[in-house]
Design an enzyme around this catalytic site. Structure first.
Site, PDB file in Angstrom:
ATOM      1  N   LYS A 109       0.138   3.310  -2.958  1.00  0.00           N
ATOM      2  CA  LYS A 109      -0.967   4.265  -3.020  1.00  0.00           C
ATOM      3  C   LYS A 109      -0.472   5.713  -3.101  1.00  0.00           C
ATOM      4  O   LYS A 109      -1.139   6.570  -3.676  1.00  0.00           O
ATOM      5  CB  LYS A 109      -1.874   4.099  -1.800  1.00  0.00           C
ATOM      6  CG  LYS A 109      -2.680   2.806  -1.761  1.00  0.00           C
ATOM      7  CD  LYS A 109      -3.482   2.698  -0.471  1.00  0.00           C
ATOM      8  CE  LYS A 109      -4.493   1.563  -0.489  1.00  0.00           C
ATOM      9  NZ  LYS A 109      -3.875   0.220  -0.525  1.00  0.00           N
TER      10      LYS A 109
ATOM     11  N   GLU B 146       0.030  10.305   5.435  1.00  0.00           N
ATOM     12  CA  GLU B 146      -0.515  10.568   6.770  1.00  0.00           C
ATOM     13  C   GLU B 146       0.438  11.508   7.494  1.00  0.00           C
ATOM     14  O   GLU B 146       1.646  11.254   7.549  1.00  0.00           O
ATOM     15  CB  GLU B 146      -0.702   9.244   7.510  1.00  0.00           C
ATOM     16  CG  GLU B 146      -1.706   8.334   6.799  1.00  0.00           C
ATOM     17  CD  GLU B 146      -1.516   6.857   7.068  1.00  0.00           C
ATOM     18  OE1 GLU B 146      -0.656   6.505   7.915  1.00  0.00           O
ATOM     19  OE2 GLU B 146      -2.198   6.042   6.423  1.00  0.00           O
TER      20      GLU B 146
ATOM     21  N   TYR C  20     -10.171   2.911   5.770  1.00  0.00           N
ATOM     22  CA  TYR C  20      -9.054   2.559   4.894  1.00  0.00           C
ATOM     23  C   TYR C  20      -9.487   1.458   3.936  1.00  0.00           C
ATOM     24  O   TYR C  20     -10.037   0.428   4.357  1.00  0.00           O
ATOM     25  CB  TYR C  20      -7.870   2.094   5.738  1.00  0.00           C
ATOM     26  CG  TYR C  20      -6.592   1.892   4.963  1.00  0.00           C
ATOM     27  CD1 TYR C  20      -5.774   2.971   4.657  1.00  0.00           C
ATOM     28  CD2 TYR C  20      -6.206   0.621   4.541  1.00  0.00           C
ATOM     29  CE1 TYR C  20      -4.588   2.790   3.948  1.00  0.00           C
ATOM     30  CE2 TYR C  20      -5.031   0.426   3.844  1.00  0.00           C
ATOM     31  CZ  TYR C  20      -4.227   1.520   3.550  1.00  0.00           C
ATOM     32  OH  TYR C  20      -3.073   1.339   2.831  1.00  0.00           O
TER      33      TYR C  20
ATOM     34  N   SER D 290       0.794  -1.229   0.000  1.00  0.00           N
ATOM     35  CA  SER D 290       0.000   0.000   0.000  1.00  0.00           C
ATOM     36  C   SER D 290       0.827   1.280   0.000  1.00  0.00           C
ATOM     37  O   SER D 290       0.257   2.364  -0.164  1.00  0.00           O
ATOM     38  CB  SER D 290      -0.951   0.005   1.196  1.00  0.00           C
ATOM     39  OG  SER D 290      -2.012  -0.902   0.968  1.00  0.00           O
TER      40      SER D 290
ATOM     41  N   LYS E 128       3.840   6.341   5.509  1.00  0.00           N
ATOM     42  CA  LYS E 128       2.911   5.369   4.927  1.00  0.00           C
ATOM     43  C   LYS E 128       3.524   3.982   5.028  1.00  0.00           C
ATOM     44  O   LYS E 128       4.702   3.788   4.725  1.00  0.00           O
ATOM     45  CB  LYS E 128       2.609   5.686   3.459  1.00  0.00           C
ATOM     46  CG  LYS E 128       1.551   4.764   2.846  1.00  0.00           C
ATOM     47  CD  LYS E 128       0.186   5.047   3.420  1.00  0.00           C
ATOM     48  CE  LYS E 128      -0.849   4.027   2.941  1.00  0.00           C
ATOM     49  NZ  LYS E 128      -0.719   2.716   3.625  1.00  0.00           N
ATOM     50  N   THR E 129       2.711   3.040   5.478  1.00  0.00           N
ATOM     51  CA  THR E 129       3.115   1.638   5.503  1.00  0.00           C
ATOM     52  C   THR E 129       2.624   0.945   4.235  1.00  0.00           C
ATOM     53  O   THR E 129       1.778   1.464   3.506  1.00  0.00           O
ATOM     54  CB  THR E 129       2.519   0.906   6.717  1.00  0.00           C
ATOM     55  OG1 THR E 129       1.089   0.990   6.646  1.00  0.00           O
ATOM     56  CG2 THR E 129       3.006   1.513   8.017  1.00  0.00           C
ATOM     57  N   GLY E 130       3.148  -0.256   3.993  1.00  0.00           N
ATOM     58  CA  GLY E 130       2.680  -1.071   2.881  1.00  0.00           C
ATOM     59  C   GLY E 130       3.048  -2.525   3.091  1.00  0.00           C
ATOM     60  O   GLY E 130       4.146  -2.819   3.568  1.00  0.00           O
ATOM     61  N   SER E 131       2.122  -3.412   2.745  1.00  0.00           N
ATOM     62  CA  SER E 131       2.376  -4.841   2.939  1.00  0.00           C
ATOM     63  C   SER E 131       1.708  -5.658   1.847  1.00  0.00           C
ATOM     64  O   SER E 131       0.656  -5.276   1.325  1.00  0.00           O
ATOM     65  CB  SER E 131       1.810  -5.310   4.287  1.00  0.00           C
ATOM     66  OG  SER E 131       2.346  -4.593   5.368  1.00  0.00           O
TER      67      SER E 131
END
Length: 394
Positions: free
Chosen positions: A93, A298, A176, A90, A341-344
């Site tokens: 994004k 964020e 989300y 993510s 921002k995180t993403g997985s």
């Protein structure tokens, strides 16, 4: 003897990469201090969560440092390098949002447009009052986190949106979701008259100078594509699915991703329109819990304690709806902030954190998914220690 020396050198280089290495252009003062800070944050994570490989990049005052640990594949033993491709989930994004603001700068859409203006098939329903800004801020009215599995083609996707009804007032809650940002990607590509993957790979990535980033990794680059591992340590990679490209489909390296972070901090010379588009993603639209919701990014004050970032990246913020307050007027892009921002994906974990006023940014890429709070804590620790060291030199 010559070949033996070459082989010895190769082994030494591989061991260096496995231990954690740094690459940068030219001598940079203070680099050993930075490596010590990064090592102290990253090595315990890898041990605790059995992460096969990690690549970390740090930007300090416009200079980039790269630290690589472990292997891209346990089967081959290929070491992680700064060119290793990771799925960033993510975190993709933020690039989708940047593509949308770039289309806006070029007059192809406006974030204030209703979705149905660009997708007439959805006219006469909920999307007449849902804006593109709502899609990019997770405030469209309670989309689910994931698109239903039975949606497998474009017509089914349009029918899904046609039949979907908000269960929350538009702009009142942050929920989300992949269907929300995925729809923003669909609209953006339509406004540009090209498929989404083409818009990213042939327009946005090249203009950003991200020369080793992909939605679909070409065969010639598969050698650099890290193998991901799930919780059971089985090898996995992201599966093709509707909206995967738009919501979580980017594969990239720390070399490219730290350049994107530098661009977000205004430290890279870019086409003025593209820089305008990047800056636009830092506009604050809603107060949501402990953070300000920008366009995917964020935002927190750059004096925010770790606890505040942990709250903003908590499971509650991911899996539950959060009441929001719309900022009217919207908050213009700020310098004295933290943006993250995180993403997985099933086999990868990514995180980006940067402070524009402090000119410090961090990206952390791993070929195993591990808890968000651990990523946030490690990156916050790195940023805080580097900021403190910089302050003693001022």
């Amino acid at each position: 003897m010559y070949q033996q020396a070459i082989n010895t050198l190769r082994v030494a280089m591989a061991l260096s990469l496995l231990a954690g290495c740094t690459s940068y252009a030219g001598p940079v003062a203070g680099q050993p201090e930075i490596q010590g800070v990064v090592d102290a944050a990253v090595r315990p994570l890898m041990e605790k969560y059995a992460i096969p490989g990690m690549a970390v990049a740090v930007s300090v005052d416009g200079k980039n440092y790269f630290y690589n640990y472990g292997v891209a594949s346990k089967a081959s033993g290929q070491p992680v390098t700064s060119a290793t491709l990771f799925e960033i989930g993510s975190l993709s994004k933020t690039l989708t949002a940047t593509l949308a603001t770039y289309a806006q700068v070029n007059g192809q859409l406006s974030l204030s447009d209703s979705v149905s203006r660009h997708l007439p098939y959805l006219a006469g329903g909920s999307f007449d009052r849902i804006s593109l800004m709502n899609l990019g801020t997770h405030t469209a009215g309670n989309f689910p986190l994931q698109l239903p599995d039975e949606v497998t083609n474009e017509q089914q996707l349009l029918d899904y949106y046609k039949n979907w009804k908000p269960t929350r007032a538009v702009g009142a809650y942050r929920t989300y979701s992949n269907p929300g940002i995925g729809l923003l990607g669909v609209v953006t590509a339509k406004s540009m008259h090209v498929p989404f993957s083409e818009a990213m790979e042939k327009t946005l990535f090249p203009q950003l100078g991200m020369t080793h980033s992909y939605i679909h990794v070409p065969p010639a680059q598969m050698k650099d594509y890290a193998q991901g591992y799930n919780k059971a340590d089985a090898p996995v990679r992201v599966s093709p699915a509707m909206l995967a490209d738009e919501a979580y489909g980017v594969k990239t390296s720390t070399l490219d991703l730290i350049r994107f972070i530098d661009a977000n901090m205004g430290l890279v010379k870019l086409d003025p329109k593209l820089q305008q588009a990047i800056t636009a993603t830092h506009t604050g639209y809603f107060k949501a819990g402990e953070m300000i919701q920008d366009l995917i990014w964020e935002q927190y004050p750059d004096t925010a304690p770790l606890a505040r970032l942990l709250a903003g990246n908590s499971n509650q913020m991911i899996y539950e709806s959060t009441a929001v307050t719309q900022l009217d007027p919207a908050l213009p892009p700020q310098a004295a902030v933290l943006l993250n921002k995180t993403g997985s994906t099933g086999g990868f974990g990514a995180y980006a954190l940067y402070a524009p006023a402090k000119k410090i940014g961090i990206v952390m890429l791993a070929n195993k998914n591990y808890p968000n709070d651990q990523r946030v804590t490690a990156a916050y620790r790195i940023l805080s220690e580097l900021d403190a060291r910089n302050a003693t030199r001022r």
